[in-house]
Design a protein around this motif. Structure first.
Motif, short mmCIF file in Angstrom:
data_model
loop_
_atom_site.label_atom_id
_atom_site.label_comp_id
_atom_site.label_asym_id
_atom_site.label_seq_id
_atom_site.Cartn_x
_atom_site.Cartn_y
_atom_site.Cartn_z
N LYS B 30 0.51 -1.40 -0.25
CA LYS B 30 0.35 0.09 -0.17
C LYS B 30 0.80 1.16 -0.24
O LYS B 30 2.26 1.67 0.83
N THR B 31 0.39 2.56 -0.68
CA THR B 31 1.44 3.90 -0.93
C THR B 31 0.96 4.12 0.52
O THR B 31 -0.21 4.00 1.41
N PHE B 32 1.18 5.03 1.60
CA PHE B 32 1.81 5.69 2.49
C PHE B 32 1.86 7.32 2.76
O PHE B 32 2.79 7.65 1.77
N HIS B 33 2.04 7.58 4.23
CA HIS B 33 2.39 8.79 4.52
C HIS B 33 3.01 9.01 5.83
O HIS B 33 3.23 8.14 5.81
N PHE B 34 4.19 10.07 5.49
CA PHE B 34 5.09 9.98 6.10
C PHE B 34 5.67 11.36 6.86
O PHE B 34 5.25 12.00 5.70
N THR B 35 6.14 11.08 7.40
CA THR B 35 7.06 12.54 7.65
C THR B 35 8.56 12.24 7.62
O THR B 35 8.90 11.02 7.76
N ILE B 36 9.58 13.21 7.55
CA ILE B 36 11.12 12.80 7.46
C ILE B 36 11.22 11.79 8.60
O ILE B 36 11.91 10.60 8.63
N ASN B 37 10.58 12.25 9.45
CA ASN B 37 11.02 11.54 10.51
C ASN B 37 10.64 10.24 11.10
O ASN B 37 11.17 9.58 11.68
N GLU B 38 9.69 10.00 10.42
CA GLU B 38 8.68 8.92 11.06
C GLU B 38 9.63 7.96 9.73
O GLU B 38 9.97 6.19 9.73
N LEU B 39 10.01 8.09 8.81
CA LEU B 39 10.85 7.36 7.57
C LEU B 39 12.35 7.31 8.10
O LEU B 39 12.50 5.81 8.00
N ASP B 40 12.55 8.03 8.90
CA ASP B 40 14.50 8.24 9.32
C ASP B 40 13.75 6.51 10.38
O ASP B 40 14.84 5.44 10.19
N LYS B 41 12.70 6.16 11.12
CA LYS B 41 12.15 5.53 12.23
C LYS B 41 12.40 4.15 11.44
O LYS B 41 12.80 2.45 11.60
N LYS B 42 11.84 4.10 10.15
CA LYS B 42 11.35 3.54 9.21
C LYS B 42 12.38 2.81 8.51
O LYS B 42 12.64 1.38 9.10
N ILE B 43 13.25 3.77 8.49
CA ILE B 43 14.87 3.06 7.73
C ILE B 43 15.31 2.14 8.41
O ILE B 43 16.20 1.53 8.24
N LYS B 44 15.05 2.76 10.02
CA LYS B 44 16.01 1.90 11.01
C LYS B 44 16.42 0.79 11.33
O LYS B 44 16.90 -0.45 11.39
N LYS B 45 14.87 0.73 11.04
CA LYS B 45 14.40 -0.42 11.39
C LYS B 45 14.18 -2.08 10.76
O LYS B 45 14.88 -1.98 10.44
N GLN B 46 14.46 -1.12 9.33
CA GLN B 46 14.81 -1.89 8.27
C GLN B 46 15.75 -2.62 7.54
O GLN B 46 15.91 -3.49 7.17
N ILE B 47 16.73 -1.00 7.61
CA ILE B 47 17.97 -1.95 7.09
C ILE B 47 19.41 -1.98 8.55
O ILE B 47 18.55 -1.32 9.74
N SER B 48 20.36 -2.21 8.36
CA SER B 48 21.70 -2.41 9.30
C SER B 48 22.24 -1.19 9.22
O SER B 48 22.03 -0.17 10.00
N ASP B 49 22.74 -1.13 8.10
CA ASP B 49 23.41 0.82 7.68
C ASP B 49 22.63 1.31 8.26
O ASP B 49 21.55 1.51 8.01
N LYS B 50 23.90 2.41 8.23
CA LYS B 50 22.86 3.74 9.16
C LYS B 50 22.73 4.55 7.82
O LYS B 50 23.01 4.97 6.98
N ILE B 51 21.99 5.53 7.43
CA ILE B 51 21.28 6.80 6.25
C ILE B 51 21.47 8.01 7.26
O ILE B 51 20.63 7.91 8.15
N SER B 52 22.14 8.48 7.04
CA SER B 52 22.24 9.97 7.69
C SER B 52 21.01 10.65 7.03
O SER B 52 20.67 10.82 6.42
N LEU B 53 20.78 11.28 7.99
CA LEU B 53 19.75 12.05 8.00
C LEU B 53 19.44 13.46 7.38
O LEU B 53 18.65 13.08 6.34
#
Lengths: 132, 132
Positions: B30-53
């Motif tokens: 499904k498509t979804f709505h997000f803020t940068i902050n929420e996306l950041d958390k989602k990325i942290k959960k799904q991947i091991s490497d860190k992506i800078s804010l």
DNA sequence: CACCTTTTTAGAATCATTATAAACTGCGTC
DNA sequence: GACGCAGTTTATAATGATTCTAAAAAGGTG
């Protein structure tokens, strides 16, 4: 002062600051759009005494809560307000970064067909973005 | 990787970070709505490497400019984005502070009658605020 | 691999907005 | 008019999203 009663009736004390902000906001011929920053400048121009920025924030939010001002839903780093509280919409000129009123009659009826259980519609706001 | 070409075609180098952000954004059912902050958390959960804010900001803005994401016009302290780039509108539940998609068919045709000289309409966005 | 451009990054900077806590004021009561 | 108190104002600090910076890293082409 014509705003004293208005404020009292809303449960807001008619302080000097609020009365002056009322004049700046509601004494003009035409309604207008503004950011807090723009309002602050406008107040500085029109009056001699200084009103603290915090007071301007407080007052604008108080007026918005009472329905004397409306927030305009738009993505910007600053919040836009409108002294036109009638049911209406907006053009947003992307190049000029300027808002233009769209009367309800200019948009035609909007009929929201989807319903959400237990919720009712508070407002329907249309933003029409313009480009060259 | 299915996103490599997509990025190349837009003139964006398919970097590791962008590909991962693509997965998080565009691999879901499904498509979804997000803020940068929420996306950041989602990325942290799904991947091991860190992506800078900063990279997340850069990438989201790049994707938005290319039309892979849309900003949702709403007054909030954070900017909301939508992975649903189809022509559609939104409910905003004031209490839950949650956005709900409104398909175009749920709103009916919107006819902007007013014209502005030299300007054309880029988009028409409707925000329907909901209360209890 | 070498080179050049684009991208990433951590951290600092910016800027609108909100919080704080002390001083002040409107207003009803005496 | 003085008193008292809740509601307001104020300067300033704090917050927090977003943008900037400049140095390091990585794509991509030859």
């Amino acid at each position: 002062m014509k705003y004293i009663e208005k404020l009292r009736n809303s449960g807001l004390r008619p302080t000097k600051q609020r009365l002056k902000i009322c004049e700046v906001l509601f004494n003009s011929e035409k309604t207008f759009h503004f950011t807090i920053n723009e309002l602050d400048k406008k107040i500085k121009k029109q009056i001699s005494d200084k009103i603290s920025l915090a007071t301007i924030y407080n007052t604008v939010h108080a007026f918005e809560k009472k329905g004397y001002l409306k927030q305009i839903p738009i993505n910007s780093n600053q919040t836009y307000f409108d002294t036109n509280i009638s049911d209406h919409h907006h053009f947003y000129d992307l190049k000029e970064e300027k808002l233009i009123d769209l009367e309800n009659a200019d948009v035609g009826p909007i009929n929201i067909l989807k319903k959400i259980n237990g919720k009712k519609i508070k407002s329907v706001e249309v933003l029409v973005k313009l480009e060259d």
